[in-house]
Design a protein around this motif. Structure first.
Motif, short mmCIF file in Angstrom:
data_model
loop_
_atom_site.label_atom_id
_atom_site.label_comp_id
_atom_site.label_asym_id
_atom_site.label_seq_id
_atom_site.Cartn_x
_atom_site.Cartn_y
_atom_site.Cartn_z
N ASP A 1 -7.22 -6.91 -2.29
CA ASP A 1 -7.05 -7.89 -1.21
C ASP A 1 -5.92 -7.48 -0.26
O ASP A 1 -6.07 -7.54 0.97
CB ASP A 1 -6.76 -9.28 -1.79
CG ASP A 1 -7.96 -9.87 -2.52
OD1 ASP A 1 -9.09 -9.41 -2.25
OD2 ASP A 1 -7.77 -10.76 -3.36
N GLY A 2 -4.79 -7.07 -0.83
CA GLY A 2 -3.68 -6.65 0.01
C GLY A 2 -4.02 -5.43 0.84
O GLY A 2 -3.70 -5.35 2.04
N ALA B 1 -5.59 -2.72 5.94
CA ALA B 1 -6.59 -1.84 6.53
C ALA B 1 -7.17 -2.40 7.82
O ALA B 1 -7.53 -1.64 8.73
CB ALA B 1 -7.71 -1.57 5.53
N ARG B 2 -7.25 -3.72 7.92
CA ARG B 2 -7.86 -4.33 9.11
C ARG B 2 -7.11 -4.00 10.39
O ARG B 2 -7.71 -3.96 11.47
CB ARG B 2 -7.97 -5.84 8.92
CG ARG B 2 -9.15 -6.25 8.04
CD ARG B 2 -9.43 -7.74 8.12
NE ARG B 2 -8.46 -8.53 7.38
CZ ARG B 2 -8.58 -8.84 6.08
NH1 ARG B 2 -9.65 -8.43 5.40
NH2 ARG B 2 -7.68 -9.57 5.47
N MET C 1 -4.57 4.20 10.95
CA MET C 1 -5.02 5.35 10.16
C MET C 1 -5.77 4.85 8.94
O MET C 1 -5.71 3.66 8.59
CB MET C 1 -3.84 6.23 9.74
CG MET C 1 -2.95 5.66 8.65
SD MET C 1 -1.90 4.28 9.19
CE MET C 1 -0.74 5.19 10.24
N ALA C 2 -6.49 5.74 8.27
CA ALA C 2 -7.19 5.37 7.04
C ALA C 2 -6.19 5.06 5.94
O ALA C 2 -5.12 5.65 5.86
CB ALA C 2 -8.11 6.51 6.61
N GLU D 1 -15.01 -4.89 0.94
CA GLU D 1 -13.90 -5.46 1.71
C GLU D 1 -13.23 -4.43 2.60
O GLU D 1 -12.25 -4.74 3.28
CB GLU D 1 -12.88 -6.10 0.76
CG GLU D 1 -13.44 -7.28 -0.01
CD GLU D 1 -12.38 -8.06 -0.75
OE1 GLU D 1 -11.18 -7.90 -0.42
OE2 GLU D 1 -12.74 -8.84 -1.65
N ARG D 2 -13.73 -3.18 2.58
CA ARG D 2 -13.18 -2.10 3.40
C ARG D 2 -11.68 -1.94 3.17
O ARG D 2 -10.91 -1.71 4.10
CB ARG D 2 -13.47 -2.34 4.89
CG ARG D 2 -14.93 -2.58 5.22
CD ARG D 2 -15.83 -1.44 4.79
NE ARG D 2 -15.54 -0.19 5.49
CZ ARG D 2 -16.20 0.94 5.26
NH1 ARG D 2 -17.15 0.99 4.34
NH2 ARG D 2 -15.90 2.03 5.95
#
Length: 430
Positions: free
Chosen positions: A261-262, A267-268, A272-273, A292-293
């Motif tokens: 989740d964190g 990431a959103r 960068m990746a 959730e990407r």
């Protein structure tokens, strides 16, 4: 062509080798690193090799499984898994005590016990049919596998008489506790091994200081991709800030904050990746982690994904979801490096240079001829199996190290508290 050999004996040998005082978010490396060397012996000198963790709980499971492998056909890796499961039963949730490879689970424990035996079976298969392990994984897609320089904040030496140094001589890298020290370490390592990408183990100094270090590395190495791995030492808010401040500097940011989740929150908005070897660490984690990407790169590690073939399956799943692939490293010897190199040589999905701790072992190994790192890469062996040979005298020396060093479980936090009693492992810390 010998194709009907079976395993006559499975031998598990715990070893210890000197480890420098490398710092991370859990504490500091102890003077001795622990591993276990697996030999599947089939008679007439035919031996398959594997390597894995040497902590006591894991070692107990390996030793429980080993007698059950007598009579196993090395080509029957499904049968190998059945035997491992039959022995382990409900004894399948051993913790990762240093906490740097994600949480434990029954599935993950089973797969990390399976892994070194599977590698040894593949080594035997290759020797029996006269083909390298890469061919057993689908064939070579690259002749050399790129690896990354792996930088650590570190002390100049282990405090007091905490051993290890005499086994490899003077530490060639010295102290690295500020940007200048890390840049000097990077220059020495890249000059020696020719690495073309650089990773910094973070989570040790306050985040602003580590951002400063990344900027210093970028100034010193304008053409090298850079990575930063704080091992979940930051809050979501701190991770977002650091990601913004390092835009254009980092190839990827690895495990900045705890949990799927964190990571997804960071990431959103990250430019960068995000990469991981802490939140997507077993097949159970894939559906939610990918949906959730939360990550853009998985650092696959055959030591806990169940061996080389299952790690190749993971890479295929990553391709389906548009996730990049690299490889994670822990303190290891040459058997693991050879296995990683064969895997990397056969993975079309390997989109980033792999991690390796090899430079930090200062030449100590159990192989007669360790694979060299040249121009930042390791050539994929063309010899049958893994293409390596065990040095029995070196194995005996490293086993003697294990018997006398007194360490039976890696515990970076407890070792740090010997010198700083107030130290606590906190995730997140900042």
């Amino acid at each position: 062509m010998r194709v009907r050999e079976t395993v006559r004996e499975a031998v598990v040998t715990p070893v210890a080798f000197p480890d420098p005082p490398l710092l991370n978010s859990a504490g500091v490396h102890q003077p001795w690193a622990l591993r276990a060397v697996i030999e599947l012996r089939c008679g007439d000198g035919l031996v398959g090799l594997g390597e894995t963790y040497g902590d006591s709980a894991h070692l107990r499971l390996l030793r429980a499984v080993a007698p059950a492998l007598t009579g196993l056909d090395p080509f029957d890796t499904h049968g190998l898994l059945r035997r491992v499961r039959a022995v382990l039963g409900d004894d399948t949730d051993t913790p990762d005590r240093h906490g740097l490879t994600g949480g434990s689970s029954p599935q993950k424990t089973t797969l990390r016990v399976l892994s070194p035996f599977e590698v040894a079976c593949l080594d035997l298969q290759g020797q029996l049919i006269g083909r390298p392990v890469t061919d057993l994984l689908g064939g070579k897609v690259r002749g050399e596998v790129p690896y990354s320089a792996y930088l650590f904040h570190k002390w100049a030496a282990h405090p007091g008489a905490d051993a290890g140094e005499e086994a490899y001589g003077e530490d060639p890298y010295g102290e690295a506790l500020d940007p200048d020290g890390i840049v000097a370490q990077a220059k020495r390592m890249t000059d020696t091994y020719g690495f073309r990408s650089i990773k910094l183990k973070g989570g040790v100094l306050p985040p602003d200081r580590e951002v400063e270090t990344i900027r210093a590395l970028r100034a010193a190495f304008p053409d090298h991709p850079l990575r930063l791995d704080p091992n979940a030492a930051w809050t979501v808010e701190t991770s977002r800030r650091v990601a913004a401040e390092t835009e254009g500097l980092l190839e990827y940011l690895e495990d900045p904050t705890p949990g799927i989740d964190g990571m997804a929150e960071v990431a959103r908005g990250a430019p960068m990746a995000l990469a991981t070897n802490m939140v997507v660490v077993s097949p159970d984690d894939i559906p939610r982690g990918f949906a959730e990407r939360s990550v853009g790169v998985v650092l696959a590690d055959h030591h806990y994904w169940g061996g080389l073939r299952r790690t190749a399956e993971l890479a295929g799943i990553c391709r389906t979801f548009g996730i990049g692939v690299s490889m994670h490293s822990n303190s290891h010897l040459g058997i693991s490096l050879a296995a990683m190199t064969h895997l990397g040589g056969a993975l079309p999905e390997l989109s980033y240079a792999a991690d390796t701790h090899t430079p930090w072992q200062y030449g100590v190994d159990v192989l007669t001829e360790p694979l060299p790192i040249t121009d930042g890469s390791v050539a994929v062996p063309d010899r049958p199996g893994l293409g390596i040979s065990l040095d029995p005298d070196a194995l005996a020396r490293l086993h003697e190290n294990y018997l006398r060093c007194g360490i039976r479980d890696r515990d970076d936090t407890a070792y740090m508290r010997r010198f700083d009693p107030s130290y606590r492992k906190r995730r997140p810390r900042w």
